[in-house]
Design an enzyme around this catalytic site. Sequence first.
Site, PDB file in Angstrom:
ATOM      1  N   ASP A 104      48.153  94.822  50.658  1.00 19.65           N
ATOM      2  CA  ASP A 104      48.531  95.906  51.711  1.00 19.65           C
ATOM      3  C   ASP A 104      49.844  95.806  52.537  1.00 19.65           C
ATOM      4  O   ASP A 104      50.472  96.970  52.589  1.00 19.65           O
ATOM      5  CB  ASP A 104      47.229  95.950  52.914  1.00 19.65           C
ATOM      6  CG  ASP A 104      47.151  94.631  53.237  1.00 19.65           C
ATOM      7  OD1 ASP A 104      47.630  93.517  52.789  1.00 19.65           O
ATOM      8  OD2 ASP A 104      46.328  94.418  54.461  1.00 19.65           O
ATOM      9  N   ASP A 107      54.973  90.943  54.695  1.00 17.63           N
ATOM     10  CA  ASP A 107      55.313  90.361  56.207  1.00 17.63           C
ATOM     11  C   ASP A 107      56.462  89.067  55.845  1.00 17.63           C
ATOM     12  O   ASP A 107      57.659  89.501  55.685  1.00 17.63           O
ATOM     13  CB  ASP A 107      54.209  90.212  56.985  1.00 17.63           C
ATOM     14  CG  ASP A 107      54.515  89.995  58.491  1.00 17.63           C
ATOM     15  OD1 ASP A 107      55.911  89.578  58.680  1.00 17.63           O
ATOM     16  OD2 ASP A 107      53.586  89.790  59.202  1.00 17.63           O
ATOM     17  N   PHE A 156      53.080  94.972  64.606  1.00 16.94           N
ATOM     18  CA  PHE A 156      51.706  94.445  64.177  1.00 16.94           C
ATOM     19  C   PHE A 156      50.714  95.732  63.965  1.00 16.94           C
ATOM     20  O   PHE A 156      50.598  96.488  64.915  1.00 16.94           O
ATOM     21  CB  PHE A 156      50.937  93.497  65.260  1.00 16.94           C
ATOM     22  CG  PHE A 156      49.853  93.060  64.475  1.00 16.94           C
ATOM     23  CD1 PHE A 156      49.763  91.920  63.617  1.00 16.94           C
ATOM     24  CD2 PHE A 156      48.426  93.531  65.010  1.00 16.94           C
ATOM     25  CE1 PHE A 156      48.593  91.472  62.998  1.00 16.94           C
ATOM     26  CE2 PHE A 156      47.468  92.943  64.380  1.00 16.94           C
ATOM     27  CZ  PHE A 156      47.382  91.785  63.436  1.00 16.94           C
ATOM     28  N   VAL A 157      50.258  95.824  62.724  1.00 22.64           N
ATOM     29  CA  VAL A 157      49.856  97.303  62.714  1.00 22.64           C
ATOM     30  C   VAL A 157      48.217  96.880  61.970  1.00 22.64           C
ATOM     31  O   VAL A 157      47.994  95.924  61.237  1.00 22.64           O
ATOM     32  CB  VAL A 157      50.636  98.145  61.663  1.00 22.64           C
ATOM     33  CG1 VAL A 157      51.857  98.592  62.147  1.00 22.64           C
ATOM     34  CG2 VAL A 157      50.582  97.585  60.096  1.00 22.64           C
ATOM     35  N   ASP A 163      43.713  94.566  59.499  1.00 21.85           N
ATOM     36  CA  ASP A 163      42.946  94.057  60.687  1.00 21.85           C
ATOM     37  C   ASP A 163      43.657  93.334  61.785  1.00 21.85           C
ATOM     38  O   ASP A 163      44.683  92.791  61.679  1.00 21.85           O
ATOM     39  CB  ASP A 163      41.869  93.136  59.811  1.00 21.85           C
ATOM     40  CG  ASP A 163      42.401  91.629  59.704  1.00 21.85           C
ATOM     41  OD1 ASP A 163      43.319  91.631  59.099  1.00 21.85           O
ATOM     42  OD2 ASP A 163      41.874  90.805  60.343  1.00 21.85           O
TER      43      ASP A 163
HETATM   44  C1  PRP Z   1      47.752  89.731  55.420  1.00 19.22           C
HETATM   45  C2  PRP Z   1      47.756  90.834  54.497  1.00 19.22           C
HETATM   46  C3  PRP Z   1      48.788  90.104  53.324  1.00 19.22           C
HETATM   47  C4  PRP Z   1      49.262  89.146  54.220  1.00 19.22           C
HETATM   48  C5  PRP Z   1      50.713  89.463  54.470  1.00 19.22           C
HETATM   49  O1  PRP Z   1      46.411  89.148  54.980  1.00 19.22           O
HETATM   50  O2  PRP Z   1      46.611  91.347  54.071  1.00 19.22           O
HETATM   51  O3  PRP Z   1      47.826  89.729  52.249  1.00 19.22           O
HETATM   52  O4  PRP Z   1      48.706  88.990  55.513  1.00 19.22           O
HETATM   53  O5  PRP Z   1      51.420  88.508  54.983  1.00 19.22           O
HETATM   54  P1  PRP Z   1      52.806  87.524  54.588  1.00 19.22           P
HETATM   55  O6  PRP Z   1      53.548  88.385  53.763  1.00 19.22           O
HETATM   56  O7  PRP Z   1      53.211  87.030  55.823  1.00 19.22           O
HETATM   57  O8  PRP Z   1      52.036  86.783  53.688  1.00 19.22           O
HETATM   58  P2  PRP Z   1      45.554  88.286  55.884  1.00 19.22           P
HETATM   59  O9  PRP Z   1      45.895  86.802  55.920  1.00 19.22           O
HETATM   60  O10 PRP Z   1      45.623  88.992  57.260  1.00 19.22           O
HETATM   61  O11 PRP Z   1      44.256  88.229  55.342  1.00 19.22           O
HETATM   62  P3  PRP Z   1      43.372  89.622  54.907  1.00 19.22           P
HETATM   63  O12 PRP Z   1      43.936  90.239  53.824  1.00 19.22           O
HETATM   64  O13 PRP Z   1      41.921  89.183  54.798  1.00 19.22           O
HETATM   65  O14 PRP Z   1      43.324  90.451  56.425  1.00 19.22           O
END
Ligand code: PRP
Length: 183
Positions: A104, A107, A156-157, A163
Site C-alpha cells: 500500500d 515509506d 501519516f495517512v 491503519d
Molecule cells: C506499513 C505499510 C507498508 C509498510 C511501509 O505496514 O503497509 O507495508 O508499513 O513502510 P516502510 O516503507 O517504512 O517499510 P505496517 O507495518 O503498518 O503493517 P500493516 O500492513 O499490517 O498495516
Amino acid sequence: MHDDVDRVLFSRDAIAARVAELGQAIADDLDALADHPTEVMLVPVLTGSMVFVADLIRHLPHKLRIGVMSVSSYPGRSIESKGALIRGGLPDDLAGKHVLIVDDILDTGQTLTLVRDIIAEQRPAEVRTCVLLRKDREQARSFPVDYVGFDIPDEFVVGYGLDYNDYYRNLPDIVTLRTEALR
Ligand code: PRP
C-alpha cells in the site's frame, strides 16, 4: 465523514481511477511477457495492501496466482517505522516465476527491501514492485519501484487499507487524521 478525519488526500473515486490506470499498465507489461500466463505470482504484503490488491487484481484478466505474506513495522500506535518484521505467510514456490510485490505504501523502504531480498533467495525469473502510495522522503524516492499510484507528502495517512493501531482500514478514502486521534 469520520470525526477523526482531518482532510481527504484522495477520494474513493480518485483512487479507483488511478488503480484502473495502474492495472492497465501492469496488464500491458504482463501481456508482453513471453512465457505468460502460467508463471505470474502476485505477492501482496498484508495487512495494509488488502483493499488495494483486491481492486487491482480485478483489472488483471490474466492467469495468475496470489501468495500473501504478512510484514509489520508500525505496530500498535507507531507512526514511525520500528523496523520491518515478517509475521508469516512467505510463499515458497517462486522459483522461475515473474513476481509482483504489491504494497500500500512506500515509506522508509524497509518492508519492500526485506520482502524483495527474501523473495530473491528463491531465484524467481523477475521481481517487480507496485505501491499505491510513495512518501516524499529520500528513502522512498531513492527506492527502485516499478509502479506507483500516487506520490504523497511525508504525512501519516490512513484509509483504503492503511491503519493507525489497526483502525481506519475500512475508510474508503485516503485521509489524514486529526492530532487528537493519534493517541
Ligand atoms: C506499513 C505499510 C507498508 C509498510 C511501509 O505496514 O503497509 O507495508 O508499513 O513502510 P516502510 O516503507 O517504512 O517499510 P505496517 O507495518 O503498518 O503493517 P500493516 O500492513 O499490517 O498495516
